[in-house]
Motif scaffolding. Structure first.
Motif, mmCIF file in Angstrom:
data_model
loop_
_atom_site.group_PDB
_atom_site.id
_atom_site.type_symbol
_atom_site.label_atom_id
_atom_site.label_comp_id
_atom_site.label_asym_id
_atom_site.label_seq_id
_atom_site.Cartn_x
_atom_site.Cartn_y
_atom_site.Cartn_z
ATOM 1 N N GLY B 350 0.827 -1.215 0.000
ATOM 2 C CA GLY B 350 0.000 0.000 0.000
ATOM 3 C C GLY B 350 0.852 1.251 0.000
ATOM 4 O O GLY B 350 0.504 2.271 -0.606
ATOM 5 N N PHE B 353 3.997 0.222 -3.472
ATOM 6 C CA PHE B 353 3.669 -0.063 -4.874
ATOM 7 C C PHE B 353 3.159 1.226 -5.506
ATOM 8 O O PHE B 353 2.599 2.078 -4.810
ATOM 9 C CB PHE B 353 2.560 -1.116 -4.972
ATOM 10 C CG PHE B 353 3.026 -2.551 -4.909
ATOM 11 C CD1 PHE B 353 4.309 -2.881 -4.501
ATOM 12 C CD2 PHE B 353 2.165 -3.586 -5.273
ATOM 13 C CE1 PHE B 353 4.722 -4.206 -4.443
ATOM 14 C CE2 PHE B 353 2.570 -4.912 -5.212
ATOM 15 C CZ PHE B 353 3.844 -5.226 -4.801
ATOM 16 N N PRO B 354 3.293 1.348 -6.824
ATOM 17 C CA PRO B 354 2.657 2.491 -7.492
ATOM 18 C C PRO B 354 1.154 2.477 -7.192
ATOM 19 O O PRO B 354 0.557 1.406 -7.066
ATOM 20 C CB PRO B 354 2.911 2.218 -8.978
ATOM 21 C CG PRO B 354 4.065 1.290 -9.012
ATOM 22 C CD PRO B 354 4.007 0.474 -7.764
ATOM 23 N N VAL B 355 0.578 3.664 -7.069
ATOM 24 C CA VAL B 355 -0.815 3.730 -6.615
ATOM 25 C C VAL B 355 -1.754 2.962 -7.549
ATOM 26 O O VAL B 355 -2.760 2.406 -7.107
ATOM 27 C CB VAL B 355 -1.260 5.195 -6.429
ATOM 28 C CG1 VAL B 355 -1.407 5.915 -7.765
ATOM 29 C CG2 VAL B 355 -2.554 5.267 -5.640
ATOM 30 N N VAL B 358 -2.061 -0.352 -6.124
ATOM 31 C CA VAL B 358 -2.759 -0.363 -4.824
ATOM 32 C C VAL B 358 -4.272 -0.265 -5.044
ATOM 33 O O VAL B 358 -5.063 -0.902 -4.339
ATOM 34 C CB VAL B 358 -2.264 0.793 -3.924
ATOM 35 C CG1 VAL B 358 -2.868 0.671 -2.524
ATOM 36 C CG2 VAL B 358 -0.747 0.812 -3.839
ATOM 37 N N LYS B 359 -4.675 0.512 -6.037
ATOM 38 C CA LYS B 359 -6.110 0.636 -6.342
ATOM 39 C C LYS B 359 -6.707 -0.727 -6.661
ATOM 40 O O LYS B 359 -7.837 -1.019 -6.309
ATOM 41 C CB LYS B 359 -6.311 1.575 -7.538
ATOM 42 C CG LYS B 359 -6.157 3.038 -7.173
ATOM 43 C CD LYS B 359 -6.392 3.933 -8.377
ATOM 44 C CE LYS B 359 -6.134 5.376 -7.986
ATOM 45 N NZ LYS B 359 -5.969 6.263 -9.119
ATOM 46 N N ALA B 362 -7.210 -2.736 -3.478
ATOM 47 C CA ALA B 362 -8.349 -2.238 -2.702
ATOM 48 C C ALA B 362 -9.674 -2.815 -3.203
ATOM 49 O O ALA B 362 -10.632 -2.929 -2.446
ATOM 50 C CB ALA B 362 -8.377 -0.716 -2.756
#
Ligand code: SF4
Lengths: 130, 438
Positions: B350, B353-355, B358-359, B362
């Motif tokens: 979270g 990692f590149p966002v 992460v998205k 989620a």
């Protein structure tokens, strides 16, 4: 005030390590990692004072961080955000078939955003992902 | 009188310092002080005592609030999540001991998971390069005793591995390096004037992302061939000087970090750094060592190496191990929506990692096993806090130079808390029950 283009890299700092171990939900982690280190030359181009909040945008995302003077400079044209969710809000997830995202060398635009706040890590990730 | 525990191993970075001393309260339950550690290592021990620490698993509710659950309920949820998924990702494995890593492998095999460790965002490029061209390496002990030329390329140990220089690479007085730092020439290659660079005899401030060109130029210079006037922002005279310095020593040690593994070129940057090291061995003795980050990311690669033949990016979905970074690597799997559940232990994707990746986490069923509250736990459906390895439970870890060191238990975990391995054993048993193989 003007928006400037810089090349962004990231990395570790002692403060990042210590504040991460003390709890990423704490404000100390935000204060250690929600920053952008900029060279004096780039502050001049940006036309704002040190310790101002700025918006940093790349092709992959946008994040608000506090711009501070480079602590390990000079490095004109190069911006630096400590490793963490603020830096990673901007990073290219493309691995070019190597498995490794391109964490270093992200072209970004920086502009002053004095009225915006720097979110803590949990608020930032919640806002971005949930 | 405080009780002192000696020879404690620091479970933070790949330097894996094994000379810490920890002062405990008379009843042996509380950590009062940590000696010899750097600020980060000390913070890790002291934070384990934080009053606001989570001690029980918690499940996220519809309204976003958290509800406490038992470890059995958490193990049941985790096992079901893994068994129900077609292609679960089991990621992390770097901040835990080798025993837990091995139990994790058993679960991964049972459920046909993709398994990956933090090398995937750290020294994965290095692992690929080593498979491509091999590696002339050495232990940190050999380097402390012998190295008189030390290069830090794209790494900043003053911040990331704070005791590396004092314990192994620059300051120690070794058998053939009796004058400590005076016996050594230190070269730092970095686009920033880092705190490590400020200590160096020579700072080579190359243009960011031009590592391959500069390494290639050094190979040319080592051979005494002609160079263009400037390479990667560095004048040719300085490149010839660097080559001479490296060739003229008795033992050159090259350490490298994320500056090279994360920049474009990636594994090829490391290929050529290894080839520079190989070339130097025609003139002197030279070795190259990756500055591994998490204290046991190296162990994870070792355990999977002997169990499956590959150090990261494992795809066990077909019942045997496949390995193809770029395809079976966490970020590629997530970005391409190829996994349908995420299990994280001993790492924080979270935050790291590149966002974009992460998205994806989620949106999926997910569990995070970690003593801390982290951005990963914030986006996960289940958070399972566990005991700190190296503080509240021992177990084997591998230092950055592939030397195994047994970590020590210093205090008991809070009452009723499980260790990583104990929790994984519960999950494994439940997985086997669900699959009817118990
Ligand atoms: S250098 Fe690394 S292993 Fe040693 S005390 Fe500091 S954090 Fe721990």
């Amino acid at each position: 005030m003007a928006a400037i283009q810089i090349n962004l890299i990231s990395g570790r700092t002692i403060q990042q390590g210590v504040s991460m171990e003390n709890g990423k939900e704490k404000l100390a982690y935000r204060d250690a990692c929600g920053i952008l280190e900029l060279d004096d030359v780039d502050f001049k181009r940006l036309g704002c004072f040190k310790n101002t909040n700025v918006r940093v945008s790349s092709e992959f995302g946008t994040v608000v961080v506090k711009a501070i003077g480079a602590t390990q400079g000079p490095h004109p044209g190069l911006g630096w955000i400590p490793m963490g969710p603020w830096a990673n809000a901007l990073v290219d997830p493309n691995t070019y078939s190597t498995g490794m995202p391109t964490f270093k060398g992200t072209p970004v635009t920086v502009d002053a955003a004095e009225e915006e706040i720097v979110l803590d890590a949990i608020a930032l990730i919640t806002e971005e992902c949930l | 009188m405080a009780k002192i525990v000696t020879d404690v191993v620091c479970p933070f970075c790949g330097t894996l310092c094994d000379d810490l001393e920890v002062a405990l309260s008379d009843d042996g339950e509380e950590i009062l002080e940590v000696y010899n550690a750097c600020a980060i290592g000390a913070a890790k021990f002291l934070h384990s005592q934080a009053k606001d620490r989570l001690t029980r698993p918690r499940m996220k509710q519809e309204d976003g609030s958290w509800k406490e659950v038992t470890y059995d309920e958490a193990a049941d949820y985790t096992a079901n999540l893994l068994v129900d998924a077609k292609k679960p990702l089991m990621y992390g494995w770097s901040s835990t001991n080798c025993t837990a890593q091995s139990t994790g492998s058993e679960i991964g095999e049972e459920v046909g998971a993709c398994m990956d460790n933090t090398a995937t965002v750290c020294h994965g490029s290095t692992l690929i390069a080593v498979q491509d061209v091999g590696v002339p390496s050495a232990t940190l002990g050999e380097i402390a005793n012998r190295a008189d030329r030390v290069v830090f390329w794209g790494c900043n140990p003053a911040h990331a591995h704070p005791r590396h220089m004092s314990r192994y690479s620059i300051y120690p007085r070794g058998f053939f390096t009796g004058k400590g730092s005076k016996s050594r020439k230190m070269i730092v290659v970095d686009p920033r004037n880092t705190d490590t660079a400020k200590m160096a005899d020579v700072h080579v401030q190359l243009e960011q992302g031009r590592d391959y060109e500069l390494l290639s130029a050094i190979r040319v210079a080592i051979r005494g061939e002609k160079l263009p006037d400037v390479v990667a922002g560095i004048p040719k005279e300085q490149i010839y000087e660097i080559a001479d310095t490296l060739k003229s020593g008795r033992f050159t040690a090259i350490f490298f970090g994320m500056g090279v593994t994360h920049s474009l070129g990636k594994n090829h940057n490391i290929d050529i750094a290894i080839m520079v090291t190989r070339d130097l061995n025609d003139y002197t003795k030279a070795a190259i060592v990756a500055m591994r980050g998490h204290y046991n990311v190296t162990g994870s690669g070792q355990v999977w190496g002997w169990e499956f033949g590959f150090p990261f990016c494992l795809d066990l979905t077909r019942g045997f191990a496949r390995y193809n970074p770029g395809d079976s690597s966490s970020n590629d799997l997530l970005i391409r929506d190829e996994v349908d559940a995420v299990f994280v232990l001993g790492s924080d994707p979270g935050a790291h990692f590149p966002v974009g990746s992460v998205k994806k986490i989620a949106k999926l069923p997910s569990v995070c096993i970690d003593p801390h509250i982290t951005p990963t736990s914030a986006v996960s459906k289940l958070h399972v806090p566990v005991a700190f390895v190296g503080v509240e439970v021992g177990g084997c870890a591998y230092r950055m130079d592939n030397v195994p060191i047994e970590t020590r238990k210093v205090v008991e975990p809070p009452e009723g808390m499980l260790t990583d391995d104990e929790f994984l054993q519960l999950v494994l048993t439940r997985v086997r029950e669900l699959k009817g193989a118990a």
